[in-house]
Design a protein around this motif. Sequence first.
Motif, PDB file in Angstrom:
ATOM      1  N   ARG A   1       0.820  -1.208   0.000  1.00 45.07           N
ATOM      2  CA  ARG A   1       0.000   0.000   0.000  1.00 45.07           C
ATOM      3  C   ARG A   1       0.857   1.263   0.000  1.00 45.07           C
ATOM      4  N   PRO A   2       0.421   2.294  -0.724  1.00 43.83           N
ATOM      5  CA  PRO A   2       1.137   3.570  -0.640  1.00 43.83           C
ATOM      6  C   PRO A   2       0.949   4.196   0.733  1.00 43.83           C
ATOM      7  N   ARG A   3       1.930   4.918   1.168  1.00 44.35           N
ATOM      8  CA  ARG A   3       1.846   5.617   2.464  1.00 44.35           C
ATOM      9  C   ARG A   3       1.880   7.112   2.178  1.00 44.35           C
ATOM     10  N   PRO A   4       0.739   7.778   2.284  1.00 39.19           N
ATOM     11  CA  PRO A   4       0.654   9.188   1.893  1.00 39.19           C
ATOM     12  C   PRO A   4       1.721  10.060   2.525  1.00 39.19           C
ATOM     13  N   ALA A   5       2.067   9.794   3.778  1.00 39.34           N
ATOM     14  CA  ALA A   5       3.074  10.628   4.443  1.00 39.34           C
ATOM     15  C   ALA A   5       4.427  10.496   3.765  1.00 39.34           C
ATOM     16  N   ALA A   6       4.711   9.323   3.220  1.00 42.41           N
ATOM     17  CA  ALA A   6       6.011   9.109   2.584  1.00 42.41           C
ATOM     18  C   ALA A   6       6.093   9.814   1.238  1.00 42.41           C
ATOM     19  N   PHE A   7       4.949   9.834   0.506  1.00 41.51           N
ATOM     20  CA  PHE A   7       4.982  10.332  -0.857  1.00 41.51           C
ATOM     21  C   PHE A   7       4.148  11.596  -1.020  1.00 41.51           C
ATOM     22  N   ALA A   8       4.066  12.389   0.027  1.00 40.48           N
ATOM     23  CA  ALA A   8       3.218  13.576   0.004  1.00 40.48           C
ATOM     24  C   ALA A   8       3.593  14.538  -1.112  1.00 40.48           C
ATOM     25  N   HIS A   9       4.879  14.589  -1.453  1.00 41.74           N
ATOM     26  CA  HIS A   9       5.332  15.536  -2.471  1.00 41.74           C
ATOM     27  C   HIS A   9       5.764  14.830  -3.743  1.00 41.74           C
ATOM     28  N   THR A  10       5.261  13.608  -3.952  1.00 43.27           N
ATOM     29  CA  THR A  10       5.664  12.812  -5.105  1.00 43.27           C
ATOM     30  C   THR A  10       4.440  12.433  -5.924  1.00 43.27           C
ATOM     31  N   ASP A  11       4.512  12.610  -7.249  1.00 44.72           N
ATOM     32  CA  ASP A  11       3.434  12.197  -8.148  1.00 44.72           C
ATOM     33  C   ASP A  11       3.581  10.713  -8.449  1.00 44.72           C
ATOM     34  N   THR A  12       2.694   9.887  -7.883  1.00 41.33           N
ATOM     35  CA  THR A  12       2.760   8.443  -8.113  1.00 41.33           C
ATOM     36  C   THR A  12       1.697   7.974  -9.102  1.00 41.33           C
ATOM     37  N   SER A  13       1.068   8.898  -9.833  1.00 38.64           N
ATOM     38  CA  SER A  13      -0.011   8.515 -10.744  1.00 38.64           C
ATOM     39  C   SER A  13       0.493   7.710 -11.928  1.00 38.64           C
ATOM     40  N   ARG A  14       1.792   7.824 -12.242  1.00 38.26           N
ATOM     41  CA  ARG A  14       2.321   7.091 -13.392  1.00 38.26           C
ATOM     42  C   ARG A  14       3.181   5.915 -12.968  1.00 38.26           C
ATOM     43  N   GLY A  15       3.157   5.555 -11.712  1.00 36.08           N
ATOM     44  CA  GLY A  15       3.915   4.388 -11.293  1.00 36.08           C
ATOM     45  C   GLY A  15       4.497   4.574  -9.921  1.00 36.08           C
ATOM     46  N   PRO A  16       5.297   3.595  -9.465  1.00 36.04           N
ATOM     47  CA  PRO A  16       5.884   3.675  -8.132  1.00 36.04           C
ATOM     48  C   PRO A  16       6.738   4.918  -7.961  1.00 36.04           C
ATOM     49  N   ALA A  17       6.853   5.349  -6.725  1.00 35.05           N
ATOM     50  CA  ALA A  17       7.651   6.532  -6.420  1.00 35.05           C
ATOM     51  C   ALA A  17       9.132   6.249  -6.656  1.00 35.05           C
ATOM     52  N   PRO A  18       9.933   7.288  -6.863  1.00 39.86           N
ATOM     53  CA  PRO A  18      11.371   7.085  -7.048  1.00 39.86           C
ATOM     54  C   PRO A  18      11.989   6.365  -5.860  1.00 39.86           C
ATOM     55  N   ILE A  19      13.047   5.597  -6.143  1.00 41.56           N
ATOM     56  CA  ILE A  19      13.670   4.803  -5.088  1.00 41.56           C
ATOM     57  C   ILE A  19      14.256   5.699  -4.005  1.00 41.56           C
ATOM     58  N   GLU A  20      14.703   6.912  -4.354  1.00 44.99           N
ATOM     59  CA  GLU A  20      15.246   7.825  -3.351  1.00 44.99           C
ATOM     60  C   GLU A  20      14.194   8.159  -2.291  1.00 44.99           C
ATOM     61  N   THR A  21      12.942   8.373  -2.723  1.00 46.29           N
ATOM     62  CA  THR A  21      11.863   8.672  -1.783  1.00 46.29           C
ATOM     63  C   THR A  21      11.584   7.483  -0.878  1.00 46.29           C
ATOM     64  N   LEU A  22      11.581   6.306  -1.467  1.00 43.89           N
ATOM     65  CA  LEU A  22      11.365   5.083  -0.693  1.00 43.89           C
ATOM     66  C   LEU A  22      12.450   4.913   0.373  1.00 43.89           C
ATOM     67  N   LEU A  23      13.705   5.098  -0.019  1.00 47.21           N
ATOM     68  CA  LEU A  23      14.802   4.907   0.924  1.00 47.21           C
ATOM     69  C   LEU A  23      14.772   5.947   2.041  1.00 47.21           C
ATOM     70  N   ASP A  24      14.403   7.162   1.724  1.00 50.15           N
ATOM     71  CA  ASP A  24      14.290   8.191   2.771  1.00 50.15           C
ATOM     72  C   ASP A  24      13.291   7.754   3.852  1.00 50.15           C
ATOM     73  N   HIS A  25      12.182   7.183   3.412  1.00 49.86           N
ATOM     74  CA  HIS A  25      11.145   6.776   4.370  1.00 49.86           C
ATOM     75  C   HIS A  25      11.601   5.561   5.184  1.00 49.86           C
ATOM     76  N   ILE A  26      12.256   4.621   4.536  1.00 47.09           N
ATOM     77  CA  ILE A  26      12.777   3.442   5.242  1.00 47.09           C
ATOM     78  C   ILE A  26      13.825   3.873   6.263  1.00 47.09           C
ATOM     79  N   ALA A  27      14.712   4.781   5.854  1.00 43.42           N
ATOM     80  CA  ALA A  27      15.795   5.227   6.731  1.00 43.42           C
ATOM     81  C   ALA A  27      15.268   5.926   7.978  1.00 43.42           C
ATOM     82  N   ALA A  28      14.123   6.596   7.861  1.00 35.71           N
ATOM     83  CA  ALA A  28      13.572   7.341   8.993  1.00 35.71           C
ATOM     84  C   ALA A  28      12.712   6.483   9.909  1.00 35.71           C
TER      85      ALA A  28
END
Length: 327
Positions: free
Chosen positions: A222-249
């Motif tokens: 499931r997408p996590r809105p807090a993780a991708f609040a500033h990312t357009d995911t309408s065309r596919g998964p969010a960039p890996i940099e955004t994913l790693l930032d959320h995992i790291a935190a």
Amino acid sequence: MTELDLAAVRAFVAAVDEQQFSLAADLLGLSQQAVSKRIARLENQLGTTLFDRRRGGVTPTPAGARLLPHARALLALADTALAAVRDNPGPLRIAVLGERQAEMQSLRFYLDRHRGADTEIILSTAFHTSRDALLGGRADAAFARAHGGPRPLPEHIGAVAAYVDPLHLLVGKDHPLAGAAAVTLTELRRYTVWVPGAAVPSEWSDYYRDLSAHTGLAIDTRPRPAAFAHTDTSRGPAPIETLLDHIAASDTLATLSGDGVRAPWHPHIRRVPLVDPTPAYPHALLWDTTNTHPGLAPLIAHFRDTYNSDIAADCWIPPADRPLFLH
């Protein structure tokens, strides 16, 4: 008798794949108006509506869905016919998931040793995969799973095992598993494994579904809105940099990444091997066996000879892929 316009058929397939007329126009190098006119002409020829127009995009109607496999086959046949009569077949078009993926690294190894090869790399997306590029005639070969995905491969598609990519666990520095030398799949069951890219129906979402069924892992797509609040995911998964930032935190979330994936470096990400067994993603090389492009034979031979079968023997691979990868 109604004769289909190939240009209109190509516009139809592009619109299905891209889910927007504007994106289909970009793919075909046309104006959006030209794509709309071609699809309208095709709908008039067939006497039916092929798309449901909705805000933000289009989806095929039941009639459009029935037409799609025949449209893909028609375009593939037309492209093969053109190539058969040309003295110059053009570059060998090879589709890969992305520049960071393991199959891209293995392809670069091949190209470094075949510098005279005339090759064009096609980068696919979550909504238009490497397999789609092959089946739609946009690629001569593709790196993908030979199984899984929304539809099975036709009988004329050949496949060889190309590369198995062992998966590692990625966690933040404060995660309880961050300091582990290795983690078993049984130990991992107590934690949340987050793989948002597997939310899109595809061959890799099927892979994670099979992995979850086999191991009991709870894989959250499931997408996590807090993780991708500033990312357009309408065309596919969010960039890996955004994913790693959320995992790291996070001190609770973990994700999975292939050993051969060139993930961006992050100071607070820890990579932990998975064992007993190690899950691995099976990358196959796929091609149309009716394709006579001279660049296919050396490409197939290379990956047949360099396949890392010694690693595959100790890995978990989905049952559907085992006959190809564990022979």
